[in-house]
Enzyme design. Sequence first.
Site, mmCIF file in Angstrom:
data_model
loop_
_atom_site.group_PDB
_atom_site.id
_atom_site.type_symbol
_atom_site.label_atom_id
_atom_site.label_comp_id
_atom_site.label_asym_id
_atom_site.label_seq_id
_atom_site.Cartn_x
_atom_site.Cartn_y
_atom_site.Cartn_z
ATOM 1 N N THR A 37 0.839 -1.200 0.000
ATOM 2 C CA THR A 37 0.000 0.000 0.000
ATOM 3 C C THR A 37 0.870 1.244 0.000
ATOM 4 O OG1 THR A 37 -0.046 0.347 2.400
ATOM 5 C CG2 THR A 37 -1.653 -1.202 1.489
ATOM 6 N N ASP A 38 0.347 2.327 -0.549
ATOM 7 C CA ASP A 38 0.986 3.612 -0.289
ATOM 8 C C ASP A 38 0.826 3.882 1.205
ATOM 9 O OD1 ASP A 38 2.267 6.046 -0.550
ATOM 10 O OD2 ASP A 38 1.113 6.662 -2.302
ATOM 11 N N CYS A 39 1.666 4.766 1.728
ATOM 12 C CA CYS A 39 1.784 4.879 3.185
ATOM 13 C C CYS A 39 0.505 5.423 3.817
ATOM 14 C CB CYS A 39 2.998 5.720 3.538
ATOM 15 S SG CYS A 39 4.510 4.869 3.040
#
Length: 781
Positions: free
Chosen positions: A309-311
């Site tokens: 995932t993106d952060c």
Amino acid sequence: MKNRGMAFSYNGKSSHYSVFLYIIGFMFSHSLLEFKPVLAQNSPVFACDITSNPGLANLTFCDASLTVETRVNDLVQRLTLSEKIGFLVSGAGGVSRLGIPRYEWWSEALHGVSYTGPGVHFSGLIPAATSFPQVILTAASFNVTLFETIGKVVSTEARAMYNVGLAGLTYWSPNINIFRDPRWGRGQETPGEDPTLTSKYGAAYVRGLQQTDDGSKDKLKVAACCKHYTAYDVDNWKGIQRYNFNAVVTQQDMDDTFQPPFKSCVLEGNVASVMCSYNQVNGKPTCGDPDLLAGIIRGEWNLNGYIVTDCDSLNEIFNSQHYTKTPEETAALGLNSGVDLNCGSWLSKYTQGAFNQKLVNESVIDRAISNNFATLMRLGFFDGNPRNHIYGNLGPKDVCTPENQELAREAARQGIVLLKNTAGSLPLTPTAIKSLAVIGPNANVTKTMIGNYEGTPCKYTTPLQGLTASVATIYKPGCSDVSCNTAQLDDAKKIASTADAVVMVMGSDQSIERESLDRVNITLPGQQSVLIAEVAKVAKGPVILVIMSGGGMDVQFAVDNPKITSILWVGFPGEAGGAALADVIFGYYNPSGRLPMTWYPQSYADAVPMTIMNMRPDPATNYPGRTYRFYTGPTVFTFGHGLSYSQFKHRLDQAPTFVSIPLEEKHTCRSTKCKSIDTVEQSCSNLGFNVHLRVKNMGKISGSHTIFLFNSPPSVHNAPQKHLLGFEKVHLTPQEEGVVKFNVDVCKHLSGHDELGNKKVALGQHVLHIGDLKHSFTVKI
């Protein structure tokens, strides 16, 4: 990646507020005593240290002679559920009883090893790394070999830093989103607006990062990550945030614009990771869409690696998008959709609860960590001390080498684009210039040159320093900074009126365009245009305007002003940008860069909302479309524009006049008039033709030249007006002639997607464009 625009000083280096929060959270969730040595140690982090713990030799997962699958299966079955959950997050937990240390997954290497992300630290041992041009400028070289070579150097420096405990092995780069709108603050990180160029860049850079020198197909030098999947290109425009933006995208646009770079990254680059983005696509968060993740990345493309995932994406799904009702439901949605790793801590907090509530099965958790472990095993993380294996001898001596720094200068030279050049203006002759006026807020900058996702560079050469190395210079900034609220006209005009030539270095920086900050205006900031015009009025000699920026600028006023004799775009040119600029201005290097994106007039930004994702024009609403492939309105400079100090002449040697696609006797299109045929049909496979072109350097200077092969298909299925099939770069001495060959695969290169996303080859007249040449041919059955 998340960067909310706030900065702080961490170990003397500029970083991001989100990183600060991440590290603070890490420190509180682990003892400070355990955390400190990670920063200070001089040895790499690795598992299966049999030398220190001989008992580990009996563990199957520590046996490097076995297959990755066998080793992973052995490791997973030894873990408790709690331990498994610890391996779902970027700050992965360790299991001391099995000789597995903690591992930080988040490192960045967009255009050099970066201190963005907690996985990389610079220290006295290795204080810096080679900082290449920001990606948008490297892409302007249209040199696939260069893309891969930079990746090789970056991965070598990354391995050297890993060996002394200053970096990890997993890098969340490259960014291969399409630069759809000129206002996007992150366009600087991308290879531009074209799917073909972006696909070739992504696959080549990934190969450079990942491929090992021992020829092993399964091993990884470092693990790359293609991001941000998918249709992600709105950060913060007029208050509309990427965290809850719903990108409404047609299937046709998905298939022929947004998805191709990711497909190439996986299938041609064999990338080890894909990162899902913050936004929704057609009402579904990308990190919670099983069709996009498990269906396409894992299923259709067969990713050999992990999906991350993106952060804090899972946090945004719950708290910003309100897509799920509970944190546990959010965790389960991500895992069940195909997420393997969570940048952040969401899965470490809520997966146990999701399991208890029967929202996620342990087999799904096993799948996720198996993909993560398999990646680390391909990196050699479970093979014991890396100093005993390939790359184990790399260290401080291999970072910031003279050769690497020269490559940074060469990359900037190859990317710099000459946009305008009045006869007799450039190149300047150093011996004829007794005084050079250097003006502009970007004339003596350092950090601006390296853009975002940067690391500490080996050294800087500013534009002023680069120019001063060849001629005597007089410098005035003209503005206090790039915002240029008040132009300092008198000082600038004074030195311009007496100098033999003027170089004005203008443009933007991260305060104008960056992650979390999209532009509203695409004109030069503040009073920059006033300063340029006033200086041009009084200048005694030629005026060379240099634009340092990530995105295009409406500089039509300068194009039209005869007193402004030359315009150069230098992107954010990296640590050696000033030297590269001087090389071009003084003719030590013949410019060959071409624009990887369209430069629009401000009227475009005024009329077109950034949030409309449609690529194709809509006459009913006066929507003009996007990028050179579909946009029908006026431009300041077109995609692919770029001048040289030489003239290159093209001559077509070989190209077909018709291409016949064989169809079986009973095919529908034999009895019914068809506009196109499906590319999945047997008759279309392995059907191709060659295009041979002669290119001659008609000038007096050696130079490189990029040959573009475009195709204009018949106007069916809302086809692009023009589409890049391929490109080649050749270097020719004065009067030298070379031959460039393109192999065109009918189904791969001439196909497009219809309105439903089906891949079709249009029947009828196609037109090839090569420079100023046009060649028509007919595709028939």
